[in-house]
Design a protein around this motif. Structure first.
Motif, PDB file in Angstrom:
ATOM      1  N   ASN A 164     -21.965  26.623  48.020  1.00 23.21           N
ATOM      2  CA  ASN A 164     -20.668  26.203  47.686  1.00 23.21           C
ATOM      3  C   ASN A 164     -20.986  25.159  46.541  1.00 23.21           C
ATOM      4  OD1 ASN A 164     -19.486  27.607  49.657  1.00 23.21           O
ATOM      5  ND2 ASN A 164     -20.346  25.943  51.140  1.00 23.21           N
ATOM      6  N   VAL A 165     -20.231  25.365  45.724  1.00 24.03           N
ATOM      7  CA  VAL A 165     -20.640  24.259  44.092  1.00 24.03           C
ATOM      8  C   VAL A 165     -19.519  22.750  44.293  1.00 24.03           C
ATOM      9  CG1 VAL A 165     -20.138  24.172  41.725  1.00 24.03           C
ATOM     10  CG2 VAL A 165     -19.963  26.433  42.968  1.00 24.03           C
ATOM     11  N   ILE A 166     -20.523  21.949  44.450  1.00 23.38           N
ATOM     12  CA  ILE A 166     -20.154  20.655  44.212  1.00 23.38           C
ATOM     13  C   ILE A 166     -19.696  19.797  43.516  1.00 23.38           C
ATOM     14  CG2 ILE A 166     -20.884  20.439  47.050  1.00 23.38           C
ATOM     15  CD1 ILE A 166     -23.423  18.867  46.236  1.00 23.38           C
ATOM     16  N   ALA A 167     -20.649  20.179  42.426  1.00 25.52           N
ATOM     17  CA  ALA A 167     -20.242  19.518  41.176  1.00 25.52           C
ATOM     18  C   ALA A 167     -20.722  20.730  39.985  1.00 25.52           C
ATOM     19  CB  ALA A 167     -20.929  18.428  41.002  1.00 25.52           C
ATOM     20  N   ARG A 168     -20.303  20.174  38.931  1.00 27.05           N
ATOM     21  CA  ARG A 168     -20.989  21.006  37.725  1.00 27.05           C
ATOM     22  C   ARG A 168     -20.344  20.425  36.161  1.00 27.05           C
ATOM     23  NH1 ARG A 168     -16.616  24.942  37.880  1.00 27.05           N
ATOM     24  NH2 ARG A 168     -17.517  26.037  39.162  1.00 27.05           N
ATOM     25  N   THR A 169     -21.704  20.403  35.603  1.00 25.95           N
ATOM     26  CA  THR A 169     -20.956  20.334  34.430  1.00 25.95           C
ATOM     27  C   THR A 169     -21.733  21.081  33.047  1.00 25.95           C
ATOM     28  OG1 THR A 169     -22.320  18.472  32.814  1.00 25.95           O
ATOM     29  CG2 THR A 169     -23.730  20.016  33.687  1.00 25.95           C
ATOM     30  N   GLU A 170     -20.654  21.353  31.496  1.00 27.19           N
ATOM     31  CA  GLU A 170     -21.342  22.476  31.364  1.00 27.19           C
ATOM     32  C   GLU A 170     -20.929  22.375  29.101  1.00 27.19           C
ATOM     33  OE1 GLU A 170     -16.589  23.337  29.801  1.00 27.19           O
ATOM     34  OE2 GLU A 170     -16.141  22.887  31.493  1.00 27.19           O
ATOM     35  N   PHE A 171     -21.260  23.148  28.345  1.00 29.58           N
ATOM     36  CA  PHE A 171     -22.085  22.561  26.999  1.00 29.58           C
ATOM     37  C   PHE A 171     -22.075  24.059  26.395  1.00 29.58           C
ATOM     38  CE2 PHE A 171     -26.128  23.558  30.142  1.00 29.58           C
ATOM     39  CZ  PHE A 171     -26.592  24.238  28.698  1.00 29.58           C
ATOM     40  N   THR A 172     -22.279  23.875  25.424  1.00 24.76           N
ATOM     41  CA  THR A 172     -22.002  24.581  24.504  1.00 24.76           C
ATOM     42  C   THR A 172     -23.787  24.742  24.591  1.00 24.76           C
ATOM     43  OG1 THR A 172     -20.114  24.535  24.145  1.00 24.76           O
ATOM     44  CG2 THR A 172     -21.295  25.893  22.126  1.00 24.76           C
ATOM     45  N   TYR A 173     -24.032  25.820  23.810  1.00 22.94           N
ATOM     46  CA  TYR A 173     -25.849  25.770  22.621  1.00 22.94           C
ATOM     47  C   TYR A 173     -25.681  26.527  21.853  1.00 22.94           C
ATOM     48  CZ  TYR A 173     -30.493  26.219  23.172  1.00 22.94           C
ATOM     49  OH  TYR A 173     -31.655  26.810  22.684  1.00 22.94           O
ATOM     50  N   GLY A 174     -26.584  26.036  21.268  1.00 19.12           N
ATOM     51  CA  GLY A 174     -25.694  26.544  19.891  1.00 19.12           C
ATOM     52  C   GLY A 174     -25.088  26.629  18.921  1.00 19.12           C
ATOM     53  N   LEU A 175     -24.852  27.214  18.598  1.00 18.99           N
ATOM     54  CA  LEU A 175     -23.566  27.948  17.178  1.00 18.99           C
ATOM     55  C   LEU A 175     -23.433  26.332  15.970  1.00 18.99           C
ATOM     56  CD1 LEU A 175     -20.594  28.771  20.204  1.00 18.99           C
ATOM     57  CD2 LEU A 175     -22.485  30.029  18.251  1.00 18.99           C
ATOM     58  N   THR A 176     -24.743  25.475  15.653  1.00 21.53           N
ATOM     59  CA  THR A 176     -24.358  24.303  15.227  1.00 21.53           C
ATOM     60  C   THR A 176     -26.066  24.326  14.545  1.00 21.53           C
ATOM     61  OG1 THR A 176     -24.362  22.035  15.345  1.00 21.53           O
ATOM     62  CG2 THR A 176     -25.437  22.887  17.375  1.00 21.53           C
ATOM     63  N   THR A 177     -26.883  23.664  13.819  1.00 18.91           N
ATOM     64  CA  THR A 177     -27.451  23.386  12.770  1.00 18.91           C
ATOM     65  C   THR A 177     -28.486  22.516  13.314  1.00 18.91           C
ATOM     66  OG1 THR A 177     -27.299  23.429  10.948  1.00 18.91           O
ATOM     67  CG2 THR A 177     -28.175  26.429  12.516  1.00 18.91           C
ATOM     68  N   GLU A 178     -26.951  20.947  13.332  1.00 18.44           N
ATOM     69  CA  GLU A 178     -27.363  19.935  13.428  1.00 18.44           C
ATOM     70  C   GLU A 178     -27.963  18.854  14.186  1.00 18.44           C
ATOM     71  OE1 GLU A 178     -23.549  18.095  12.637  1.00 18.44           O
ATOM     72  OE2 GLU A 178     -22.544  19.728  10.777  1.00 18.44           O
ATOM     73  N   LYS A 179     -29.303  17.917  14.127  1.00 19.89           N
ATOM     74  CA  LYS A 179     -29.545  17.645  14.830  1.00 19.89           C
ATOM     75  C   LYS A 179     -28.863  16.286  15.120  1.00 19.89           C
ATOM     76  CE  LYS A 179     -34.241  18.159  13.135  1.00 19.89           C
ATOM     77  NZ  LYS A 179     -35.181  17.887  13.025  1.00 19.89           N
ATOM     78  N   GLN A 180     -29.179  16.376  16.516  1.00 22.31           N
ATOM     79  CA  GLN A 180     -28.271  15.407  17.682  1.00 22.31           C
ATOM     80  C   GLN A 180     -28.733  13.688  17.446  1.00 22.31           C
ATOM     81  OE1 GLN A 180     -26.985  15.702  21.291  1.00 22.31           O
ATOM     82  NE2 GLN A 180     -26.738  18.075  20.859  1.00 22.31           N
ATOM     83  N   PRO A 181     -28.139  12.826  17.109  1.00 20.38           N
ATOM     84  CA  PRO A 181     -28.702  11.217  17.593  1.00 20.38           C
ATOM     85  C   PRO A 181     -29.540  11.365  17.931  1.00 20.38           C
ATOM     86  CG  PRO A 181     -26.039  11.170  17.297  1.00 20.38           C
ATOM     87  CD  PRO A 181     -26.729  12.975  17.138  1.00 20.38           C
TER      88      PRO A 181
END
Length: 264
Positions: free
Chosen positions: A247-264
């Motif tokens: 059963n799901v007790i927690a969840r996180t989400e994110f978007t992968y791709g669709l950008t080429t900028e490097k994160q700090p």
């Protein structure tokens, strides 16, 4: 040797002499002269010779004829060989039938995206448009999210990062995550789940990519999993924490791709 029915020692001597000479492989022509001169002694000599010859012939036949044990073993081996051959044939037929059924099932369930280009060449323009429309409907079919349930297990922290060092996340990631990052770690802090097996489920909005078991070793436990990424998987992603019943007790989400900028 079976002696003749006579008490005459001379006749018995002639019989034994013929018997022994036959066993020694000598010819009747080598009969002693004292026996040759007496017709009765000569008859007993020939009887002894004949008896020895017949016994030798019988012994030779028995020596070359397999006894009942050998025959029984041979019979059992023949039966086992026949059974093994039959089992091999049956197994081969079943294997071929299974392979044929699997091939038919694969052909019947072949996804639209895997249809070879040469097969599409025979379609007219309208059929191509209909096929592309159907493919877009299939690819865009969403996979519903399970609701998050209330649980005694507490998920105190979920952090996405590029790696883990000394049981801590290193280089945390924020959405959107650029596609040049080829592996993502999900670090999780868990409370009240000692001795249980929880799970990290990596999924998109269309399919489940991995379900990874996590053995919880204490009441306050830090654990993580990771997922290799590919540029073809750009879009919306979720990492779900599941209890032992999944059963799901927690969840996180994110978007992968669709950008080429490097994160700090």
């Amino acid at each position: 040797m079976q002696l003749p029915d006579t008490d005459n020692i001379h006749h018995q001597y002639a019989f034994k002499k013929g018997y022994r000479m036959a066993l020694d492989g000598k010819k009747q022509a080598s009969m002693p002269s004292d026996i040759r001169r007496d017709m009765q002694m000569r008859d007993f000599f020939q009887q002894g010779w004949q008896q020895a010859t017949e016994e030798a012939l019988l012994a030779n036949q028995l020596r070359h004829q397999p006894d009942w044990r050998n025959r029984a073993i041979w019979f059992v081996l023949m039966i086992l060989g026949g059974l093994a051959t039959a089992a091999h044939i049956i197994n081969r037929v079943e294997t071929e039938q299974h392979a044929k059924a699997l091939q038919q099932a694969t052909e019947q369930s072949q996804p639209l995206a895997s249809i070879p280009a040469e097969s599409l060449a025979i379609l007219n323009e309208q059929q191509r448009r209909d096929l592309n429309h159907l493919k877009s409907q299939v690819s865009e079919q969403p996979l519903a999210l399970q609701p998050i349930i209330d649980s005694k297990i507490a998920v105190d922290n979920i952090t996405l990062s590029q790696t883990i060092d000394q049981r801590q996340p290193v280089n945390p990631l924020k959405s959107p995550i650029p596609k040049y990052i080829r592996e993502i770690y999900c670090y999780t802090e868990i409370t009240n789940a000692k001795g249980q097996t929880l799970y990290h489920r990596w999924r998109t909005d269309k399919q489940i990519l991995a379900t990874i078991p996590l053995e919880i070793g204490s009441d306050n436990y830090r654990t993580w999993s990771s997922k290799k990424m590919a540029s073809g998987w750009q879009g919306q992603w979720y990492v779900e924490v599941l209890d032992s019943q999944q059963n799901v007790i927690a969840r996180t989400e994110f978007t992968y791709g669709l950008t080429t900028e490097k994160q700090p």
